[in-house]
Design a protein around this motif. Sequence first.
Motif, mmCIF file in Angstrom:
data_model
loop_
_atom_site.group_PDB
_atom_site.id
_atom_site.type_symbol
_atom_site.label_atom_id
_atom_site.label_comp_id
_atom_site.label_asym_id
_atom_site.label_seq_id
_atom_site.Cartn_x
_atom_site.Cartn_y
_atom_site.Cartn_z
ATOM 1 N N UNK A 232 0.826 -1.207 0.000
ATOM 2 C CA UNK A 232 0.000 0.000 0.000
ATOM 3 C C UNK A 232 0.858 1.255 0.000
ATOM 4 N N UNK A 233 1.868 1.291 0.879
ATOM 5 C CA UNK A 233 2.694 2.494 1.003
ATOM 6 C C UNK A 233 3.533 2.711 -0.260
ATOM 7 N N UNK A 234 4.132 1.628 -0.775
ATOM 8 C CA UNK A 234 4.938 1.763 -1.996
ATOM 9 C C UNK A 234 4.077 2.144 -3.187
ATOM 10 N N UNK A 235 2.826 1.696 -3.175
ATOM 11 C CA UNK A 235 1.926 2.016 -4.277
ATOM 12 C C UNK A 235 1.361 3.413 -4.224
ATOM 13 N N UNK A 236 1.617 4.128 -3.124
ATOM 14 C CA UNK A 236 1.095 5.495 -2.998
ATOM 15 C C UNK A 236 1.938 6.507 -3.770
ATOM 16 N N UNK A 237 3.090 6.086 -4.294
ATOM 17 C CA UNK A 237 3.930 6.953 -5.126
ATOM 18 C C UNK A 237 4.184 6.254 -6.460
ATOM 19 N N UNK A 238 4.412 7.053 -7.508
ATOM 20 C CA UNK A 238 4.578 6.499 -8.853
ATOM 21 C C UNK A 238 5.958 5.885 -9.057
ATOM 22 N N UNK A 239 6.973 6.454 -8.377
ATOM 23 C CA UNK A 239 8.353 5.996 -8.540
ATOM 24 C C UNK A 239 9.041 6.026 -7.179
ATOM 25 N N UNK A 240 10.306 5.654 -7.169
ATOM 26 C CA UNK A 240 11.099 5.724 -5.937
ATOM 27 C C UNK A 240 11.650 7.126 -5.714
ATOM 28 N N UNK A 241 11.372 8.054 -6.630
ATOM 29 C CA UNK A 241 11.999 9.377 -6.521
ATOM 30 C C UNK A 241 13.497 9.306 -6.737
ATOM 31 N N UNK A 242 13.918 8.340 -7.580
ATOM 32 C CA UNK A 242 15.344 8.137 -7.907
ATOM 33 C C UNK A 242 16.156 7.663 -6.696
ATOM 34 N N UNK A 243 15.471 6.976 -5.764
ATOM 35 C CA UNK A 243 16.141 6.371 -4.603
ATOM 36 C C UNK A 243 16.524 4.925 -4.941
ATOM 37 N N UNK A 244 17.727 4.522 -4.557
ATOM 38 C CA UNK A 244 18.188 3.138 -4.738
ATOM 39 C C UNK A 244 18.730 2.632 -3.406
ATOM 40 N N UNK A 245 18.220 1.488 -2.978
ATOM 41 C CA UNK A 245 18.554 0.914 -1.675
ATOM 42 C C UNK A 245 19.225 -0.427 -1.909
ATOM 43 N N UNK A 246 20.467 -0.579 -1.439
ATOM 44 C CA UNK A 246 21.178 -1.858 -1.508
ATOM 45 C C UNK A 246 21.201 -2.442 -0.093
ATOM 46 N N UNK A 247 20.364 -3.461 0.197
ATOM 47 C CA UNK A 247 20.253 -3.978 1.569
ATOM 48 C C UNK A 247 21.323 -5.025 1.893
ATOM 49 N N UNK A 248 22.574 -4.613 1.800
ATOM 50 C CA UNK A 248 23.699 -5.533 2.044
ATOM 51 C C UNK A 248 24.041 -5.542 3.537
ATOM 52 N N UNK A 249 23.091 -5.970 4.366
ATOM 53 C CA UNK A 249 23.273 -5.893 5.816
ATOM 54 C C UNK A 249 24.439 -6.756 6.302
ATOM 55 N N UNK A 250 24.669 -7.884 5.637
ATOM 56 C CA UNK A 250 25.788 -8.752 6.023
ATOM 57 C C UNK A 250 26.551 -9.201 4.786
ATOM 58 N N UNK A 251 26.759 -8.264 3.879
ATOM 59 C CA UNK A 251 27.452 -8.570 2.635
ATOM 60 C C UNK A 251 26.463 -8.876 1.526
ATOM 61 N N UNK A 252 27.001 -9.146 0.349
ATOM 62 C CA UNK A 252 26.191 -9.500 -0.823
ATOM 63 C C UNK A 252 26.492 -10.919 -1.256
ATOM 64 N N UNK A 253 25.445 -11.672 -1.595
ATOM 65 C CA UNK A 253 25.598 -13.037 -2.117
ATOM 66 C C UNK A 253 25.781 -12.948 -3.637
ATOM 67 N N UNK A 254 25.288 -13.956 -4.352
ATOM 68 C CA UNK A 254 25.484 -14.032 -5.801
ATOM 69 C C UNK A 254 24.905 -12.795 -6.491
ATOM 70 N N UNK A 255 25.565 -12.350 -7.573
ATOM 71 C CA UNK A 255 26.810 -12.883 -8.136
ATOM 72 C C UNK A 255 28.060 -12.190 -7.607
ATOM 73 N N UNK A 256 27.918 -11.352 -6.546
ATOM 74 C CA UNK A 256 29.048 -10.543 -6.074
ATOM 75 C C UNK A 256 29.930 -11.281 -5.067
ATOM 76 N N UNK A 257 29.295 -12.010 -4.130
ATOM 77 C CA UNK A 257 30.006 -12.706 -3.050
ATOM 78 C C UNK A 257 31.008 -11.767 -2.374
ATOM 79 N N UNK A 258 30.471 -10.644 -1.895
ATOM 80 C CA UNK A 258 31.301 -9.621 -1.259
ATOM 81 C C UNK A 258 30.873 -9.481 0.201
ATOM 82 N N UNK A 259 31.649 -10.065 1.111
ATOM 83 C CA UNK A 259 31.296 -10.057 2.531
ATOM 84 C C UNK A 259 31.545 -8.697 3.178
ATOM 85 N N UNK A 260 32.327 -7.840 2.528
ATOM 86 C CA UNK A 260 32.647 -6.528 3.102
ATOM 87 C C UNK A 260 31.623 -5.457 2.726
#
Length: 548
Positions: free
Chosen positions: A383-411
């Motif tokens: 509902x909340x995400x649907x209340x706006x047409x776009x992200x407003x050019x926001x990009x969120x990378x949720x790498x809380x404990x690193x990234x898995x495939x295809x990056x495999x970057x623990x840092x």
Amino acid sequence: MCELSIVDKAYQAKKDFQQSDQPLNLVVLGSDRVKMVGGGKFGPLVGAIDEGTSSARVLLFKVETSEVVCFHQVEIRQIYPQEGWVEQDPMEILNAVHECLERTVEKLRNLGGYPEDIVALGVTNQRETTIVWNRKDGRPLHNAIVWLDMRTSATVDELLDKVPNKTRNKNYLKPLCGLPLSPYFSAVKLRWLIENVSRVREAVRAGNCLFGTVDTWLLWNLTGGVNGGQHITDVTNASRTMLMNIESLRWDAKLCSFFEIPQEVLPEIRSSSEVYGKMASGVLKGVPLSGCLGDQQSALVGQQCLERGQAKATYGTGCFLLYNTGTVFVDSTHGLLTTVAYQIGRDAAPVYALEGSVAIAGAALGWLKDNMGMIASARESETLAGSVETTGDIYFVPAFSGLYAPYWNQEARGVICGINEDTQQSHIVRATLEAVCFQVRDILGAMNSDCGIPLQKLRVDGGMTENKLLMQLQSDLIGLEIIKPRMAETTALGAAMMAASAVGRWDVKSVEVPMETIRYEPQIGVDERDMRYSKWKMAVERSFGWDI
């Protein structure tokens, strides 16, 4: 007049008792016992034990259909001894499965069905979760170390030091097992247990330690435990340990030596569809246990991705994509894992898959709810995400404990890019949904590069697929048709299909299971799709190198 045989008597008794147009089959169990199968209200049934990270369930399906007759579910606790450590009690897992079996049969009887109509049971399970127990008394030697536990990061560092020429190449063992060195896999967890838990170490020295993933623990106990239980696993679960040779489908001496794990503790590796043994006790005593698949492989089968070039994505806490590569073993050069998809019978050729894992999918919505207070429930995100047409050019990378495939970057660590004075909560929530979609595109791109067969459509399942906005965004951002079955139990269905196949009750390769589906088509063009993806890649680059 000749005396009627036990089979003739059984047929006559059934005829006298019930007029039925259901097919009736009989199995002679002894000189004075006959089991009548398939003559009940629902016809032949097959059961699936679905033991996941948060719950255990047992479901009963009508044979060769996706129709669930009844089920029962029991929640299972997760234990957090320290930050980053995740455990479960193996006895709680086993007791939950027993309760589910008993209650499911009780519900079947209440519906007018017969437990005698259950022709087989299959098992599907959370993968990599590691259990060790004493072969003499059957008691666990430690809590189960759950697949997402991160305590073994230091163990991985020590193992990297063993790589020849001091290269610390995390892919050193990949040609043998299809997997990179990571805290994720069972061999590393077992190595940690042997090094750090004296009870485990002593049991190994005494020859009394048995190791298994959750499937092995359940099958050993259900087939008798200390009284002749079968210590076995299937090829799909074994392929997630880092100890099985991905081509020979046997425990590999070089891999076992590298991790310093004696092969005596390991279970026998079997196919995904054969009779492993029979239920030793309980309401289903004598029913064959004849199917076994890790949960993601089971979903692949349940989604009927049985042809080369078909793929499925399961959206839950994380997101798991499997791409069927047929009988061809594909060694990914783009950060994906090679795994066994299934093997239908001992003499059948194994079918392989490429797998990519997104660590944070539904967990990102949990973070928005529990840590940030932006949403009251995961359902509110749509509902909340649907209340706006776009992200407003926001990009969120949720790498809380690193990234898995295809990056495999623990840092790598989480970043939100593009915030300005007009940014609202709704933009960040929508960016969170898009983050899941972009990570799926990352993996699909790697799969296409490795296999050279671009996907035409993506089959999906899992709890997050109830979010219609997420599914539309996914279709938009990968440019493919999304197919979602209305029947949500595809993971359990895969195990049921394997179990019934082993006893001749399901022709998996020839019988297509009809399913109603919901479909999503892309609604944006190629230029917009690629522009948004290029900004996602910029945000990913900014997430690198934070935890050093």
